[in-house]
Design an enzyme around this catalytic site. Structure first.
Site, PDB file in Angstrom:
ATOM      1  N   ALA A  35      49.547 -80.490  69.543  1.00  0.00           N
ATOM      2  CA  ALA A  35      49.986 -80.378  70.944  1.00  0.00           C
ATOM      3  C   ALA A  35      49.558 -81.612  71.724  1.00  0.00           C
ATOM      4  CB  ALA A  35      49.422 -79.114  71.585  1.00  0.00           C
ATOM      5  N   ASP A  36      48.353 -82.090  71.469  1.00  0.00           N
ATOM      6  CA  ASP A  36      47.881 -83.320  72.101  1.00  0.00           C
ATOM      7  C   ASP A  36      48.703 -84.524  71.657  1.00  0.00           C
ATOM      8  OD1 ASP A  36      45.846 -82.425  73.767  1.00  0.00           O
ATOM      9  OD2 ASP A  36      44.309 -82.574  72.236  1.00  0.00           O
TER      10      ASP A  36
END
Length: 396
Positions: free
Chosen positions: A180-181
């Site tokens: 997600a990062d």
């Protein structure tokens, strides 16, 4: 050496940890002058996220966390206390010269310092101001803290990752990399590039608002389409594929391998190599639709066959017949793969204090303006005087 695609673009990176720094690193790889603003004394949080620690020339562990080195090459570091009036004034002067600013403070967190978008865009209307938060600048969750693990859960990724509940080890799992990062960092870089193009036409910068949850939802891809368009809520299937069979891991005589058979021709060729040509003509297995329908019958038969040869033997035999397959590599094995080496995905950076450092390279291959590796991840604040001279024309 050719100038990078973003040569001449000045980026002020106020972000920490991974999503924002990943964006800054990508822009730096493409030639931008990226200045990383860090907290005096401690710097980016990830400088202390060890072990594991970087090894020095003699093979001894240092107090440098390996994590920091994954997302901060091609940057120069300056230490500024933005809680002080002097530090705020200095950041404003740097922002007045910048093309892009990246930050990942909580929503409204920089306003108290006069470093929010409204304040800095008034100083520099051409500034592209990229904000990265867990949930975006608006909505009922905007004030919540957001971390990759939490976002993988809330954004649905963990619901489709891991073994089925009725299998050993069943249950939701996060991905082994903070995807997600990373994906948010990539989307941030795309947003910056789009905003630079818009500015080239209009002369004006803009605010880019990126939320990790938004990115994770967008990247559900076909799984989102299954739920929204087909009314099928995806479930965890381990390494199996909902719509393709066989497309998963299989045991071998000395480990495991992946079969990624995407069409009926590939399946027929696999059957020939496996000495099971009759499977390709069996009505239960001849087409992918039927293989999906008879998954529970076919997969055990395949497993009984794949254990008869080693992984290397299968890969050699199947690759010779254009059947997609491969080993399940450890990370150290990845960087020994001939293809990975040939593509330049393991690069060596010269660090002034630590010597040569090997890191994962950029996947971008640009023919006219290739990625350049100009700076190893910097020591805290080491470029302060240099940045002030280059950006503001003064020393100290």
């Amino acid at each position: 050496m050719n100038a990078g695609a973003l040569s001449g673009v000045k980026v002020l990176d106020l972000s920490r940890v991974l999503a924002g720094p990943w964006c800054g690193q990508l822009l730096g790889d493409l030639g931008a002058d990226v200045v990383k603003v860090e907290r005096p004394g401690s710097g980016d949080d990830t400088r202390g996220w060890g072990p594991p620690w970087v090894l020095d020339r003699s093979g001894e562990a240092t107090d440098d966390a390996a994590y920091f080195f994954s997302a901060n090459r091609n940057k120069r570091s300056i230490a500024i206390d933005i809680a002080s009036a002097e530090g705020q004034a200095l950041v404003r002067r740097l922002a007045a010269e910048a093309d892009v600013l990246i930050e990942n403070y909580k929503v409204g967190g920089l306003a108290q310092y006069g470093l929010d978008h409204a304040s800095l865009s008034a100083l520099n209307p051409r500034l592209i101001y990229c904000s990265v938060t867990g949930f975006g600048q608006t909505g009922p969750y905007a004030q919540r803290a957001g971390y990759d693990f939490l976002i993988q859960a809330m954004g649905g990724l963990m619901s489709v990752t891991g073994e089925r509940d009725d299998q050993p080890g069943g249950g939701p799992q996060k991905v082994g990399v903070a995807v997600a990062d990373i994906l948010t960092g990539l989307y941030a870089a795309i947003g910056v590039l789009a905003a630079l193009q818009h500015r080239a036409r209009t002369g004006l910068g803009q605010h880019i608002d990126l939320g990790l949850l938004d990115v994770q939802v967008a990247c559900l891809a076909n799984q989102a389409a299954n739920a929204l368009l087909a009314g099928v809520v995806p479930q965890r299937m381990g390494n199996a594929h909902l719509s393709i069979v066989p497309y998963q891991d299989f045991p071998t005589a000395d480990g495991d391998m992946i079969l990624a058979i995407g069409n009926d021709g590939q399946f027929a060729r696999f059957c020939d190599v496996a000495g099971r040509a009759e499977w390709a003509h069996d009505p239960r297995f001849a087409t992918n639709t039927e293989r999906v329908r008879h998954r529970q019958t076919l997969i055990p038969l395949l497993r009984q066959t794949t254990v008869l040869r080693t992984t290397a033997e299968w890969v050699q035999a199947l690759e010779a017949h254009a059947v997609p397959c491969g080993p399940i590599n450890r990370i150290d094995q990845v960087f020994a793969e001939p293809q990975v080496l040939a593509r330049g995905m393991a690069v060596t950076l010269q660090h002034p204090r630590l010597g040569p450092l090997q890191v994962a390279g950029s996947p971008l291959k640009l023919s006219a303006s290739p990625v350049q590796y100009r700076h190893a991840p910097p020591d805290l604040g080491v470029h302060g005087d240099e940045v002030l001279r280059d950006w503001l024309g003064r020393n100290g």
